[in-house]
Design an enzyme around this catalytic site. Structure first.
Site, PDB file in Angstrom:
ATOM      1  CG  ASP A   1      -4.584 -41.906  10.103  1.00 11.51           C
ATOM      2  OD1 ASP A   1      -5.327 -41.958   9.125  1.00 11.51           O
ATOM      3  OD2 ASP A   1      -3.639 -42.712  10.278  1.00 11.51           O
TER       4      ASP A   1
HETATM    5  C1  GLC Z   1      -2.457 -44.944   7.987  1.00  6.53           C
HETATM    6  C2  GLC Z   1      -3.930 -44.934   7.670  1.00  6.53           C
HETATM    7  C3  GLC Z   1      -4.783 -45.525   8.756  1.00  6.53           C
HETATM    8  C4  GLC Z   1      -4.012 -46.612   9.475  1.00  6.53           C
HETATM    9  C5  GLC Z   1      -2.856 -45.944  10.200  1.00  6.53           C
HETATM   10  C6  GLC Z   1      -1.973 -46.975  10.915  1.00  6.53           C
HETATM   11  O1  GLC Z   1      -1.866 -43.756   7.533  1.00  6.53           O
HETATM   12  O2  GLC Z   1      -4.511 -43.693   7.304  1.00  6.53           O
HETATM   13  O3  GLC Z   1      -5.968 -46.032   8.127  1.00  6.53           O
HETATM   14  O4  GLC Z   1      -4.852 -47.272  10.402  1.00  6.53           O
HETATM   15  O5  GLC Z   1      -2.045 -45.169   9.321  1.00  6.53           O
HETATM   16  O6  GLC Z   1      -1.343 -47.789   9.975  1.00  6.53           O
END
Ligand code: GLC
Length: 717
Positions: free
Chosen positions: A263
């Site tokens: 993430d």
């Molecule tokens: C965000 C979220 C995740 C998302 C990623 C890309 O912080 O936690 O769900 O897919 O970043 O945007």
């Protein structure tokens, strides 16, 4: 699809392995890197600088969309990356791209996996129009705490429902739309202490395996291409640095064959956790644990070469990561045809897509209360005055929910516009009363305007920006100004139909005996107004069942149906002092998991079980009759709950093991029947064995998890 038993994927892995053999270490590490090309850094005049950023330094992009833009990057990437390997772009296509579908929590309340699949398919297809190859969805976290704003993105609190929806969504994105799916957030991110986003949790392996992993297992078995490692720690180890989670369990137990993406910056954040002492240590622990692709930035390019040279990371591990990523690119076809096109990708917001959105929305609504005032059948309300008020009644982007694409909020069908069409012979008396932009509110004036109406439809709720990531709340009440305005509306003596739009359960307790009806519409998406009118007019008889418990009060959270008995369960003995309860609030939910009313009524009778004993390797069949005892045709989802009375660890008071959704005409009956086997009774026990333990079991076929219906017992030998 992305599993080694699929010959196409096996072939893709073979081609990838061949290519990896020819690549330099630098070239391989490029494939482990994802960049976000921020709009304001992309300047056509500086394509070299931009190209520099892309050139040879990343294999995937975050949130880059647009055919021309992506092809420009692709050209740079082919010219500049060693081995000319094409890049792909990944986006958060969670519940829609141009046509916004209801939020996943709403979709799960339909209990219909096909609806989830169709919505994922449309979202994926619309995303490919702009060259998106990968979505960071479905989110399959188990959502037990409504204080956590991301329950909106989940499929609710139950592992059985979430598993079915995970499979459906993966197939919708991958098999119907042809883009990579991503199971997130691995794992137990939703168990954050205090419902506070990004917070950690302490969790036994039993709870992890029995409750939080099943939806991931279902998604992996459906062939999910990627998994996203989460921000949170479990028992002191951040998931994005946990070899136990990302390798031993994810690959060793769940059999995942795709690749893992972190993430956003969660590898770098191992330093904040106090788990890594510096960037290089964070890379050693993140990549070492099993994070194949770094979202976001340059840490892998910067530190992996040295870690490999020092022998701390093996080049074999890097080869394995790159093989999985290139295999996905081969499966997408981008290795053979690197340039993107919108040709043949269909359009956006087509009538077909809008119909899918509208159907999903109306089936996701949960009727919480109705004294009989609903449906407001247009012919019966001809010549009458229908008041329409509240911030949600004429607001376009709030009802799209979190992660809604910015593409077309203007295309949202407003409740106000739809009602004016649906009730041509009634007078729709519209006034906002309160607005999300408080300066536009006019409650006193509005009460005057509405006081002569025959019914008032009050559309309240939280704005879409109040749910989703980083929106944890300590108080789940409606906004104070809406509560005050509702009190004014109730004081008019006119029946009030309360519609609530939100990304989570809000506190309805104080309206239960004041509103004539409460219809929970969640965040319905682009077709909001039409779906609301389909239900208000009675064109569609609502059948949604909430997949997340509604607390009486915020202080109850987390509250969920498959909780434990405790040694002092509340068993309804008046004035029994010492039991597991609150002295200021009922102990159970206001509305339990699986609850949802209809315009008709259903009766559950003649429950029976085929035997009071289940032999090893055998089965028992549990059945009952459901009859439509009301005056409208309607759908019902009869649910099978099972309790394992005694276990080597304590067991939940009940667990959903199946449901049957069907439609009945007034007076019609349906025989519901479920066959249980040992597999349905197995769990990870005290010794972490996955077994069904001998002993007594209690079954119920019920309209919701809290309903008192006949209990059926059997013993597993
Ligand atoms: C965000 C979220 C995740 C998302 C990623 C890309 O912080 O936690 O769900 O897919 O970043 O945007």
């Amino acid at each position: 699809m992305y599993t080694l038993d699929n010959p196409k994927y096996k072939e893709a892995r073979r081609r990838a392995a061949d290519l990896v053999k020819k690549m330099s270490l630098k070239s391989k590490i490029v494939q482990l890197t994802m960049f976000m090309v921020d709009e304001n850094t992309y300047n056509p005049e500086h394509v070299e600088e931009d190209g520099e950023m892309l050139a040879g330094r990343c294999g995937t992009l975050l949130a880059a969309t647009g055919i021309d833009r992506l092809n420009k990057y692709q050209k740079t990437s082919l010219e500049c990356t060693p081995d000319s390997i094409p890049l792909i772009s990944g986006c958060d296509v969670i519940h829609g791209y141009a046509t916004t579908m209801p939020i996943p929590l709403a979709l799960s309340c339909t209990l219909e996996p096909k609806i989830v699949r169709d919505c994922s398919a449309v979202a994926g297809k619309e995303a490919t129009v702009e060259g998106v190859s990968w979505t960071f969805a479905p989110m399959v976290d188990i959502a037990r705490d409504a204080r956590w704003g991301r329950v909106a993105e989940s499929f609710g609190e139950d592992k059985y429902v979430a598993s079915k929806m995970a499979e459906a969504s993966v197939r919708g994105f991958q098999e119907d739309a042809g883009i990579l799916s991503c199971l997130k957030h691995y794992v137990a991110y939703s168990a954050c202490e205090g419902g506070r986003d990004y917070n950690g949790c302490e969790m036994s392996d039993q709870t992890l395996f029995n409750t939080f992993l099943p939806p991931f297992k279902a998604g992996i078995d459906a062939g999910a291409a990627t998994v996203m490692s989460s921000f949170n720690e479990i028992n002191g180890v951040p998931c994005s640095g946990s070899r136990k989670m990302l390798t031993d369990i994810l690959r060793g137990v769940l059999g995942f064959d795709g690749f893992v993406v972190s993430d956003y910056d969660s590898v770098n954040e191992l330093q904040n956790h106090g788990y890594a002492k510096d960037e290089k240590d964070a890379v050693l622990k993140g990549y070492g644990a099993g994070v194949d692709v770094l979202m976001l930035g340059n840490l892998y390019n910067r530190h992996l070469p040295a870690l490999v040279a020092e022998g701390k990371i093996s080049e074999e591990q890097i080869d394995a990561s790159v093989e999985r990523i290139l295999a996905a690119k081969y499966m997408l076809g981008v290795m053979d045809e690197p340039f993107f096109t919108s040709e043949g990708k269909g359009g956006w917001l087509t009538e077909e897509y809008r119909e899918i959105a509208r159907n999903a929305a109306k089936r996701s609504f949960v009727l919480l209360e109705n004294d009989g005032i609903l449906p407001l059948i247009p012919s019966e309300w001809a010549g009458k005055k229908i008041g329409l008020t509240g911030p949600v009644s004429n607001e376009g982007d709030s009802v799209l929910g979190c992660w809604a694409s910015a593409k077309n909020p203007a295309k949202t069908v407003l409740i106000k516009d739809a009602m004016e069409k649906a009730y041509p012979d009634s007078e729709i008396v519209f006034t906002n009363g309160v607005c999300f932009k408080r300066e536009h509110s006019n409650p006193e004036e509005s009460l005057e305007i509405l006081k002569d109406c025959d019914v008032i439809v009050a559309c309240m709720g939280e704005h879409a920006r109040e749910s989703g990531e980083a929106t944890s709340k300590t108080c789940l009440d409606l906004p104070r100004d809406q509560i005050e305005y509702l009190k004014g509306l109730f004081s008019l003596g006119v029946p009030v139909v309360l519609l609530v739009s939100a990304g989570r359960p809000l506190i309805m307790t104080d309206f239960v005996n004041r509103a004539a009806a409460i219809l929970y519409i969640w965040d319905p998406g682009t077709e909001c107004g039409n779906a609301v009118c389909d239900v208000l007019t009675g064109d569609y008889n609502p059948a949604g069942k909430t997949t997340i418990s509604f607390p009486h009060r915020s202080g109850q959270c987390p509250v969920y149906y498959d909780h434990k008995m405790t040694g002092r369960p509340t068993i309804g003995i008046p004035n029994r002092t010492f039991e597991s309860k609150y002295i200021d609030c009922p102990v159970g939910p206001l509305y339990p998991f699986g609850y949802g009313k209809s315009y008709t009524t259903f009766e559950y009778t003649d429950a029976e079980i085929s035997s009071d004993t289940m032999e090893r390797g055998g089965s028992v069949t549990v059945s009952c009759t459901v009859t439509n005892t009301g005056k409208y045709a309607g759908e019902e989802a009869a649910q099978l709950y099972v309790r394992d009375v005694v276990g080597s660890i304590t067991r939940p008071v009940c667990e959903l093991k199946g449901y049957d959704k069907f439609c009945l005409e007034p007076g019609e009956s349906h025989r519901v029947s479920f066959t249980l086997t040992e597999d349905d009774l197995a769990f990870w026990n005290a010794d972490m064995e996955y077994v069904a333990e001998s002993g007594d079991f209690i079954c119920r076929i019920a309209p919701d998890s809290g309903a008192e219906v006949k209990k059926l017992k059997f013993t597993l030998e």
